[in-house]
Design an enzyme around this catalytic site. Structure first.
Site, PDB file in Angstrom:
ATOM      1  N   GLY A  60      71.089   7.048  51.040  1.00  0.00           N
ATOM      2  CA  GLY A  60      71.029   7.934  49.883  1.00  0.00           C
ATOM      3  C   GLY A  60      70.926   9.397  50.262  1.00  0.00           C
ATOM      4  N   ARG A  89      74.551   2.937  43.435  1.00  0.00           N
ATOM      5  CA  ARG A  89      73.354   3.784  43.358  1.00  0.00           C
ATOM      6  C   ARG A  89      73.659   5.074  42.589  1.00  0.00           C
ATOM      7  NH1 ARG A  89      70.469   3.912  49.188  1.00  0.00           N
ATOM      8  NH2 ARG A  89      68.874   4.991  47.933  1.00  0.00           N
ATOM      9  N   SER A 135      66.122  10.101  40.543  1.00  0.00           N
ATOM     10  CA  SER A 135      65.961  10.353  41.975  1.00  0.00           C
ATOM     11  C   SER A 135      65.638  11.818  42.223  1.00  0.00           C
ATOM     12  CB  SER A 135      67.243   9.983  42.732  1.00  0.00           C
ATOM     13  OG  SER A 135      67.155  10.366  44.090  1.00  0.00           O
ATOM     14  N   ASP A 283      58.352   4.149  48.057  1.00  0.00           N
ATOM     15  CA  ASP A 283      58.891   3.363  49.172  1.00  0.00           C
ATOM     16  C   ASP A 283      57.836   2.434  49.765  1.00  0.00           C
ATOM     17  OD1 ASP A 283      61.491   4.215  49.090  1.00  0.00           O
ATOM     18  OD2 ASP A 283      61.296   5.689  50.693  1.00  0.00           O
ATOM     19  N   ARG A 314      64.531  -3.299  43.541  1.00  0.00           N
ATOM     20  CA  ARG A 314      63.336  -3.677  44.293  1.00  0.00           C
ATOM     21  C   ARG A 314      62.264  -4.319  43.420  1.00  0.00           C
ATOM     22  NH1 ARG A 314      62.953   1.473  48.549  1.00  0.00           N
ATOM     23  NH2 ARG A 314      64.382   0.543  50.080  1.00  0.00           N
ATOM     24  N   LYS A 393      68.616  -0.108  59.299  1.00  0.00           N
ATOM     25  CA  LYS A 393      68.909   1.059  58.457  1.00  0.00           C
ATOM     26  C   LYS A 393      67.974   2.216  58.784  1.00  0.00           C
ATOM     27  CE  LYS A 393      69.634   2.404  53.631  1.00  0.00           C
ATOM     28  NZ  LYS A 393      68.937   3.697  53.647  1.00  0.00           N
TER      29      LYS A 393
END
Length: 411
Positions: A60, A89, A135, A283, A314, A393
């Protein structure tokens, strides 16, 4: 522009994607042997290469930060794409901001999403407002290029944003990359403003903090296995907002104390549940949710609606996996309430359990901490993680580091 030497770089797929993209845009980048330090030759905001194809994977930050800087390039035409997950996204809000400021987009599939072709004659300064409710990265993306547009800048984001500490971190780093005493800023609930005389043009060095989100897994580990875990370079107060996760662990019952070189987390007694707002440091919500079966009381995690549009949904994914482990879960748009059932977990664990990671690195790492628990009290493995290497990642060596801890641990 001058050269900047970056140290403390996290070796990961996301970083590799950014380095590869910048090199393809003509920047000179020299890395040390283990790729934990690089020297980047600055270009004063103007990429030498004005046409090309850029792949952002599922990163992202690469997608949003780089797209915005590429929109600054005069006479440029770039084709951009990401992974299948990245195509879903949220990019539309940032793209809308860039269009209003002069960039032109042609979408190959869905409007506002990858893949697309972007043409630009240089970003204009027509509009200083965007939608950041999904975001905070769109705010950071717009702010970082703004000193190239104006010495005085105010960006508005009505309705607020999520993960606010990351915007503050962006502004603090912009100050570090500016000549001393020339950058000041103010961050409010619906706006960010700064005064600037542009970025530095000299050669300098910058040391990057250790990853506070990655640290959250090891900070949580004593809750699953007992004992204590010491982390160097990680503190409760850092640029990264996720560092406040230490306070959550303290509230659920771990002993958390500062050392001269970092932080230490110790298991003292049975850990309890609680009610926590993770909006600013979302997160890390998976780090706690994954070990919730080991808590002595209900756990409510809220402020996480925006995480439904990250690497995967999530919220739904966590609810699904915990239910597979026999836990009671109530799910709403922005929260999970988990009612731990350790006896049910032990019953199911005797036959072995499997966790789906949804190609999401944080699922793999969070549930690995739960799986480290000697649930059956005989040392047998009981939890299998599907596709564990998706953690590459952001943390390719996670399982190697976890194994090193296991081998070196003492009770």
């Amino acid at each position: 522009g001058g050269k900047v030497a970056l140290s403390g770089i996290l070796r990961s797929d996301d970083v590799d994607l950014m380095v590869c993209a910048l090199e393809s845009l003509g920047l000179g980048i020299e890395a040390n042997e283990d790729k934990t330090a690089v020297v980047v030759r600055g270009c004063a905001g103007a990429f030498p290469v004005k046409q090309g194809e850029i792949y952002v994977g599922n990163a992202g930050t690469v997608a949003r930060f780089l797209t915005t800087l590429m929109a600054m390039q005069r006479g440029s035409v770039y084709e951009m794409d990401g992974s299948e997950a990245m195509r879903g996204r949220p990019m539309g809000e940032l793209i809308d901001f860039l269009i209003k400021n002069g960039a032109r987009f042609t979408f190959a599939k869905e409007n506002g999403c990858f893949p697309f072709t972007m043409e630009s004659s240089g970003l204009e300064d027509n509009v200083r407002e965007l939608n950041a409710t999904k975001s905070s990265q769109v705010i950071s993306a717009a702010l970082m290029v703004a000193p190239l547009l104006s010495n005085q800048y105010k960006l508005e984001f009505k309705g607020g944003t999520v993960s606010v500490p990351f915007v503050d971190m962006t502004l603090a780093m912009m100050r570090s990359f500016s000549p001393e005493g020339t950058f000041d800023y103010e961050l409010r609930s619906e706006s960010a403003s700064f005064g600037s005389q542009g970025y530095r043009e000299d050669d300098f060095s910058y040391e990057i903090e250790p990853d506070a989100t990655a640290a959250s897994y090891f900070m949580t580990l004593p809750l699953a296995v007992g004992g204590r875990c010491r982390l160097e370079g990680v503190f409760e107060k850092m640029l990264q907002g996720d560092s406040v996760y230490a306070g959550v662990l303290r509230e659920v019952g771990l002993e958390v104390r500062a050392t001269q070189v970092g932080i230490e987390c110790t298991f003292a007694d049975a850990c309890r549940g609680g009610d926590f707002d993770f909006n600013d440091f979302s997160d890390t919500f998976l780090s706690l949710a994954a070990v919730s079966p080991l808590l002595s009381g209900p756990l409510t995690i809220r402020g996480i609606a925006h995480t439904r549009k990250q690497e995967t949904d999530r919220v739904a994914g966590m609810a699904n996996e915990l239910r597979k482990l026999g836990q009671g879960v109530e799910e709403s748009e922005d929260r999970l309430t988990i009612k731990p059932n350790l006896n049910k977990l032990k019953e199911l664990g005797r036959n072995g359990l499997e966790i789906e990671t949804y190609e999401d690195h944080r699922f793999a790492m969070s549930f690995s901490i739960l799986g480290s628990c000697d649930l059956l009290e005989d040392g047998r493995s009981w939890l299998r993680i599907k596709n564990p290497l998706c953690c590459a990642k952001t943390y390719p060596s996670f399982f190697e580091d976890l194994e090193l801890l296991r081998k070196s641990s003492t009770k």
